[in-house]
Design an enzyme around this catalytic site. Structure first.
Site, PDB file in Angstrom:
ATOM      1  N   ALA A  62       1.760   1.382  -5.076  1.00 43.98           N
ATOM      2  CA  ALA A  62       2.125   1.404  -6.437  1.00 43.98           C
ATOM      3  C   ALA A  62       0.791   0.544  -7.040  1.00 43.98           C
ATOM      4  CB  ALA A  62       3.357   0.732  -6.678  1.00 43.98           C
ATOM      5  N   VAL A 111       9.751   1.233  -3.620  1.00 45.46           N
ATOM      6  CA  VAL A 111       8.318   1.878  -4.080  1.00 45.46           C
ATOM      7  C   VAL A 111       7.335   1.068  -3.070  1.00 45.46           C
ATOM      8  CG1 VAL A 111       6.856   2.216  -5.958  1.00 45.46           C
ATOM      9  CG2 VAL A 111       9.088   2.366  -6.237  1.00 45.46           C
ATOM     10  N   CYS A 112       6.564   2.000  -2.498  1.00 46.56           N
ATOM     11  CA  CYS A 112       5.532   1.044  -1.795  1.00 46.56           C
ATOM     12  C   CYS A 112       4.537   0.148  -2.496  1.00 46.56           C
ATOM     13  CB  CYS A 112       4.620   1.962  -0.687  1.00 46.56           C
ATOM     14  SG  CYS A 112       3.342   1.294   0.044  1.00 46.56           S
ATOM     15  N   VAL A 113       4.529  -1.063  -2.176  1.00 45.30           N
ATOM     16  CA  VAL A 113       3.694  -2.105  -3.110  1.00 45.30           C
ATOM     17  C   VAL A 113       2.231  -1.704  -3.206  1.00 45.30           C
ATOM     18  CG1 VAL A 113       3.378  -3.869  -1.155  1.00 45.30           C
ATOM     19  CG2 VAL A 113       3.280  -4.299  -3.530  1.00 45.30           C
TER      20      VAL A 113
END
Lengths: 121, 130
Positions: B82, B77-79
């Site tokens: 997110a 998941v892209c930080v």
């Protein structure tokens, strides 16, 4: 350099109004930081994003135009705009805020055909 | 063939997650390797631990967790996507006072570098929800 791919990023939506364009450009810049050849193509309503003097601050949004100007810092020099889209949207080259290469649909198709990967949002 | 996947849309409201999941099943059954699934933009909502769909509906989040558990598929998941949307990694949640168990099992949070690594190393990169 080992394993350099050509990655084409297609922007066919206006740049302001939702967060995706900003996040999309982050991807393009990251790709360039990884030493990949990055081409950014503006077509359809995406050409509106190139018009200068956008007032995104009126809507409380961050103006993305400076990011476009900074693409060259990331060694992204291939910024193409589809001529047919500009005609269709009534956008003239003198209205554009950054240096771009206006190309015909068939020229852009050749670039897209030569890409290893295509990205859109 | 080595394939990486990118999912850009939230589950349930869009078909992208479903199509991607079916695509991955078919790819694995045909002997391909799924290098990584990267969740970007609203795609990060696929990793929401507390998603509770009605019991007679498919559980999209659970389905991803199972894919990781059974097939070892890397779910990233892209930080920045997110954090912007309130899906915090445990350590960040502890630090800034947010919810600490937001991320479902089998997902991990990382930066765009992992997306680029997947794109560069894969034969194909397939985007869903764009």
């Amino acid at each position: 350099m080992p394993n350099v791919k050509t990655l084409v990023f297609i922007i066919d939506k206006p740049l302001h109004g939702d967060i995706r364009a900003q996040e999309f450009l982050d991807m393009a810049m990251m790709a360039a930081a990884f030493g990949q050849r990055v081409v950014v193509v503006f077509e359809g309503s995406g050409v509106y994003g190139l018009i200068k003097e956008q007032r995104a601050d009126v809507l409380g949004l961050k103006n993305i135009t400076p990011v476009l100007s900074a693409l060259s810092v990331y060694d992204i020099h291939d910024i193409l705009v589809e001529q047919e889209s500009m005609l269709l949207k009534g956008v003239d080259e003198s209205q554009l805020g950054i240096a771009v290469s206006v190309q015909s649909r068939s020229e852009i198709k050749q670039t897209i055909d030569s890409a290893n990967h295509l990205f859109s949002f | 063939m080595k394939i990486s996947i990118q999912i850009n849309a939230s589950p349930y409201q869009h078909q992208a997650s479903d199509t991607a999941w079916h695509f991955i099943q078919a790819a694995l059954q045909n002997g391909h390797e799924i290098y990584r699934v990267f969740f970007y933009h609203d795609g990060i909502y696929n990793a929401l631990r507390d998603s509770r769909p009605p019991s007679d509906e498919r559980n999209i989040v659970q389905r991803w967790s199972t894919l990781n558990e059974q097939m070892g598929v890397d779910l990233v998941v892209c930080v920045s996507s997110a954090q912007r949307r309130g899906l915090l990694e445990q350590s960040v949640g502890e630090k800034v006072g947010g919810y600490e168990r937001a991320l479902a099992d089998g997902f991990r949070i990382a930066g765009l570098g992992l997306l680029m690594e997947a794109v560069i190393d894969s034969d194909r990169h397939v985007t869903f929800g764009a």
